[in-house]
Design a protein around this motif. Structure first.
Motif, PDB file in Angstrom:
ATOM      1  N   ASN A  58      -8.941 -45.665  12.082  1.00 56.60           N
ATOM      2  CA  ASN A  58      -8.780 -44.034  11.067  1.00 56.60           C
ATOM      3  C   ASN A  58      -8.216 -44.312  10.242  1.00 56.60           C
ATOM      4  O   ASN A  58      -6.675 -43.632   9.702  1.00 56.60           O
ATOM      5  N   VAL A  59      -8.270 -45.171   9.507  1.00 55.82           N
ATOM      6  CA  VAL A  59      -7.898 -45.765   7.520  1.00 55.82           C
ATOM      7  C   VAL A  59      -8.617 -44.803   7.168  1.00 55.82           C
ATOM      8  O   VAL A  59      -8.585 -44.876   5.472  1.00 55.82           O
ATOM      9  N   GLY A  60      -9.767 -44.165   7.202  1.00 54.35           N
ATOM     10  CA  GLY A  60     -10.751 -43.463   6.554  1.00 54.35           C
ATOM     11  C   GLY A  60     -11.846 -44.485   6.235  1.00 54.35           C
ATOM     12  O   GLY A  60     -12.476 -44.382   5.155  1.00 54.35           O
ATOM     13  N   LYS A  61     -12.399 -45.761   6.646  1.00 47.67           N
ATOM     14  CA  LYS A  61     -13.666 -45.913   6.295  1.00 47.67           C
ATOM     15  C   LYS A  61     -14.463 -45.295   6.285  1.00 47.67           C
ATOM     16  O   LYS A  61     -15.223 -45.941   4.779  1.00 47.67           O
ATOM     17  N   SER A  62     -14.832 -44.530   6.816  1.00 47.47           N
ATOM     18  CA  SER A  62     -16.670 -43.705   7.146  1.00 47.47           C
ATOM     19  C   SER A  62     -16.082 -43.187   5.741  1.00 47.47           C
ATOM     20  O   SER A  62     -16.993 -42.731   5.211  1.00 47.47           O
ATOM     21  N   SER A  63     -15.295 -41.902   5.966  1.00 45.45           N
ATOM     22  CA  SER A  63     -15.114 -41.073   4.669  1.00 45.45           C
ATOM     23  C   SER A  63     -15.144 -42.321   3.774  1.00 45.45           C
ATOM     24  O   SER A  63     -15.968 -41.155   2.186  1.00 45.45           O
ATOM     25  N   LEU A  64     -14.779 -42.984   3.264  1.00 45.54           N
ATOM     26  CA  LEU A  64     -14.736 -43.998   1.816  1.00 45.54           C
ATOM     27  C   LEU A  64     -16.276 -43.910   1.825  1.00 45.54           C
ATOM     28  O   LEU A  64     -16.690 -44.492   0.354  1.00 45.54           O
ATOM     29  N   ILE A  65     -16.850 -44.656   2.296  1.00 42.28           N
ATOM     30  CA  ILE A  65     -18.399 -45.285   2.686  1.00 42.28           C
ATOM     31  C   ILE A  65     -19.467 -44.048   2.311  1.00 42.28           C
ATOM     32  O   ILE A  65     -19.756 -44.333   1.194  1.00 42.28           O
ATOM     33  N   ASN A  66     -19.163 -42.963   3.095  1.00 39.52           N
ATOM     34  CA  ASN A  66     -19.493 -42.012   2.430  1.00 39.52           C
ATOM     35  C   ASN A  66     -19.776 -41.592   1.135  1.00 39.52           C
ATOM     36  O   ASN A  66     -19.860 -40.857   0.199  1.00 39.52           O
ATOM     37  N   GLY A  84     -22.159 -37.646   5.544  1.00 38.35           N
ATOM     38  CA  GLY A  84     -22.554 -38.040   6.771  1.00 38.35           C
ATOM     39  C   GLY A  84     -23.826 -39.437   6.885  1.00 38.35           C
ATOM     40  O   GLY A  84     -24.050 -39.504   7.869  1.00 38.35           O
ATOM     41  N   LEU A  85     -23.460 -39.984   5.981  1.00 38.02           N
ATOM     42  CA  LEU A  85     -23.742 -41.215   6.017  1.00 38.02           C
ATOM     43  C   LEU A  85     -23.408 -42.031   7.165  1.00 38.02           C
ATOM     44  O   LEU A  85     -23.857 -42.759   7.821  1.00 38.02           O
ATOM     45  N   ALA A  86     -22.246 -42.555   6.933  1.00 38.46           N
ATOM     46  CA  ALA A  86     -21.191 -43.497   8.345  1.00 38.46           C
ATOM     47  C   ALA A  86     -20.601 -41.931   8.766  1.00 38.46           C
ATOM     48  O   ALA A  86     -19.880 -41.061   8.064  1.00 38.46           O
ATOM     49  N   ARG A  87     -20.840 -41.566   9.837  1.00 35.45           N
ATOM     50  CA  ARG A  87     -19.889 -40.693  10.791  1.00 35.45           C
ATOM     51  C   ARG A  87     -18.242 -40.217  11.446  1.00 35.45           C
ATOM     52  O   ARG A  87     -18.132 -41.789  11.230  1.00 35.45           O
ATOM     53  N   VAL A  88     -18.420 -39.868  10.592  1.00 44.29           N
ATOM     54  CA  VAL A  88     -16.398 -39.476  10.270  1.00 44.29           C
ATOM     55  C   VAL A  88     -16.279 -38.882  11.794  1.00 44.29           C
ATOM     56  O   VAL A  88     -16.499 -38.022  12.532  1.00 44.29           O
ATOM     57  N   SER A  89     -15.275 -39.909  12.063  1.00 46.37           N
ATOM     58  CA  SER A  89     -15.050 -39.714  13.443  1.00 46.37           C
ATOM     59  C   SER A  89     -12.651 -39.035  13.475  1.00 46.37           C
ATOM     60  O   SER A  89     -12.470 -40.134  13.109  1.00 46.37           O
ATOM     61  N   SER A  90     -12.541 -38.424  14.288  1.00 47.43           N
ATOM     62  CA  SER A  90     -11.245 -38.057  14.261  1.00 47.43           C
ATOM     63  C   SER A  90     -10.697 -38.896  15.247  1.00 47.43           C
ATOM     64  O   SER A  90      -9.039 -39.314  15.664  1.00 47.43           O
ATOM     65  N   THR A  91     -11.285 -39.301  15.534  1.00 42.08           N
ATOM     66  CA  THR A  91     -10.841 -40.894  17.217  1.00 42.08           C
ATOM     67  C   THR A  91     -11.219 -41.996  16.917  1.00 42.08           C
ATOM     68  O   THR A  91     -12.340 -42.203  16.327  1.00 42.08           O
ATOM     69  N   TYR A 121      -7.545 -45.779  -3.322  1.00 47.92           N
ATOM     70  CA  TYR A 121      -9.319 -44.977  -3.790  1.00 47.92           C
ATOM     71  C   TYR A 121      -8.716 -43.449  -3.262  1.00 47.92           C
ATOM     72  O   TYR A 121      -8.047 -43.460  -1.754  1.00 47.92           O
ATOM     73  N   SER A 122      -9.272 -41.775  -2.986  1.00 44.89           N
ATOM     74  CA  SER A 122      -9.455 -41.381  -2.724  1.00 44.89           C
ATOM     75  C   SER A 122     -10.676 -40.357  -2.694  1.00 44.89           C
ATOM     76  O   SER A 122     -11.548 -40.053  -2.963  1.00 44.89           O
ATOM     77  N   SER A 123     -11.053 -40.880  -1.090  1.00 47.86           N
ATOM     78  CA  SER A 123     -12.464 -40.527  -0.702  1.00 47.86           C
ATOM     79  C   SER A 123     -12.381 -38.955  -0.616  1.00 47.86           C
ATOM     80  O   SER A 123     -13.747 -38.035  -1.326  1.00 47.86           O
ATOM     81  N   SER A 124     -11.566 -38.069  -0.879  1.00 43.58           N
ATOM     82  CA  SER A 124     -11.323 -36.736  -1.077  1.00 43.58           C
ATOM     83  C   SER A 124     -11.512 -36.247  -2.601  1.00 43.58           C
ATOM     84  O   SER A 124     -13.097 -35.455  -2.759  1.00 43.58           O
ATOM     85  N   GLN A 125     -11.655 -37.116  -3.679  1.00 38.14           N
ATOM     86  CA  GLN A 125     -11.207 -36.616  -4.765  1.00 38.14           C
ATOM     87  C   GLN A 125     -12.525 -37.531  -5.564  1.00 38.14           C
ATOM     88  O   GLN A 125     -12.537 -37.333  -6.958  1.00 38.14           O
ATOM     89  N   HIS A 126     -12.540 -39.231  -5.182  1.00 43.00           N
ATOM     90  CA  HIS A 126     -13.357 -39.795  -5.448  1.00 43.00           C
ATOM     91  C   HIS A 126     -12.872 -40.473  -6.280  1.00 43.00           C
ATOM     92  O   HIS A 126     -13.692 -41.598  -7.315  1.00 43.00           O
ATOM     93  N   THR A 127     -11.525 -40.230  -6.488  1.00 39.20           N
ATOM     94  CA  THR A 127     -11.183 -41.203  -7.534  1.00 39.20           C
ATOM     95  C   THR A 127     -11.738 -42.672  -7.930  1.00 39.20           C
ATOM     96  O   THR A 127     -11.148 -43.418  -6.973  1.00 39.20           O
ATOM     97  N   MET A 128     -10.893 -43.631  -8.442  1.00 42.64           N
ATOM     98  CA  MET A 128     -11.537 -45.188  -8.621  1.00 42.64           C
ATOM     99  C   MET A 128     -12.935 -45.194  -8.209  1.00 42.64           C
ATOM    100  O   MET A 128     -13.312 -46.593  -8.123  1.00 42.64           O
ATOM    101  N   ARG A 129     -14.307 -44.460  -7.821  1.00 42.10           N
ATOM    102  CA  ARG A 129     -15.482 -44.530  -6.940  1.00 42.10           C
ATOM    103  C   ARG A 129     -15.970 -45.924  -8.233  1.00 42.10           C
ATOM    104  O   ARG A 129     -16.746 -46.637  -7.770  1.00 42.10           O
ATOM    105  N   GLY A 130     -16.141 -45.115  -9.779  1.00 42.05           N
ATOM    106  CA  GLY A 130     -16.888 -46.055 -10.187  1.00 42.05           C
ATOM    107  C   GLY A 130     -16.054 -47.675 -10.436  1.00 42.05           C
ATOM    108  O   GLY A 130     -16.726 -48.669 -10.324  1.00 42.05           O
TER     109      GLY A 130
END
Length: 216
Positions: free
Chosen positions: A38-46, A53-60, A189-198
Motif C-alpha cells: 500500500n505504498v503506492g507502487k502501482s500508481s507510481l509505475i502508471n 491501468g498498466l499496473a493494477r491499483v488496489s485498495s487491498t 514523488y507524487s503519482s497524482s501530480q507526476h512531480t519529479m517524474r523526469g
C-alpha cells in the motif's frame, strides 16, 4: 522535458513469475520496484509510464503476489539523433502487512530474495517508502539487505503531495539522515501530480546505462 533527457515512450506487460524459468526472454537490463504494501507502487509505475491501468491499483494491501515484468522503451534526442533503450521494469510484491497466510509470506519472501540476489540483469532497485511516516523497521531491513547484496538502491518517497512543501523537505532530510543517503540516492514523488517524474526517469536510466543498458 528537454529533448536530451530520457522519457518513457512505450510500456507493456510481458510476464508474471515466481521462478527463474518464468522470467521473460530475451533478457534485458532491469529496474526493480519494491516497497511496503500500500505504498503506492502501482500508481507510481502508471505515472512513470503515463499508462493508467498498466499496473493494477488496489485498495487491498498485498495484492501483487507475483514478480511482474513490464517492457519499457525510453527515448532521448542527442545532437539531433534519436537514442532509444529498452529495459524491464520489475514490480515486486509488497512487504509488510499483506493479507495472506504465513506459508505464503515465506514463499513470497523466498522467490523475491532469489530474484534480488540472483538476477544478473538487475541495474537498480527503487525502494518506495511513504513520506508521511518515519522509516519503519521493515523499510530499514529491506534497505540494508539490498545494500548487503551489492545492489544500487534509489529511495523514492511516495505521496509527497499529501504534505506541505516544508514538511516534505523535513521528511526527506530525516530519511537521508536515518538511512545514510546522499542527495542523489533519494527523491520525492507524487503519482497524482507526476512531480519529479523526469528526474526519476533520468536517475533510473543513468543507473541502467552504468550497468549496460542496450541503446538503439
Amino acid at each position: 522535458m528537454s529533448k536530451d533527457n530520457w522519457d518513457i515512450i512505450r510500456a507493456k506487460y510481458v510476464a508474471s513469475a515466481v521462478r527463474a524459468d518464468q522470467y521473460p526472454q530475451p533478457a534485458l537490463i532491469e529496474a526493480a520496484f519494491i516497497g511496503r504494501s500500500n505504498v503506492g507502487k502501482s500508481s507510481l509505475i502508471n505515472s512513470l509510464c503515463r499508462r493508467n491501468g498498466l499496473a493494477r491499483v488496489s485498495s487491498t494491501p498485498g495484492k501483487t503476489q507475483t514478480i511482474n515484468f513490464y517492457e519499457l522503451e525510453a527515448k532521448r534526442v542527442v545532437e539531433g539523433e534519436d537514442e532509444r533503450a529498452s529495459f524491464y521494469l520489475v514490480d515486486l510484491p509488497g512487504y509488510g502487512f499483506a493479507k495472506t497466510n504465513h506459508n505464503n509470506k515465506d514463499q513470497w519472501s523466498g522467490f523475491i530474495s532469489k530474484y534480488l540476489s540472483g538476477s544478473e540483469n538487475l541495474g537498480v532497485v527503487c525502494q518506495l517508502i511513504d513520506i508521511r511516516h518515519k522509516p519503519m523497521d521493515s523499510d530499514m531491513e529491506c534497505f540494508n539487505w539490498l545494500r548487503s547484496c551489492g545492489l544500487k538502491v534509489q529511495v523514492v518517497l511516495t505521496k509527497s503531495d499529501k504534505l506541505s512543501k516544508n514538511a516534505a523537505m523535513s521528511q526527506k532530510a530525516l530519511f537521508k539522515r536515518e538511512m545514510g543517503l546522499k542527495e542523489h540516492e533519494i527523491i520525492t514523488y507524487s503519482s497524482s501530480q507526476h512531480t519529479m517524474r523526469g528526474e526519476l526517469i533520468e536517475r533510473i536510466m543513468n543507473a541502467l546505462s552504468a550497468n549496460g543498458v542496450e541503446q538503439e
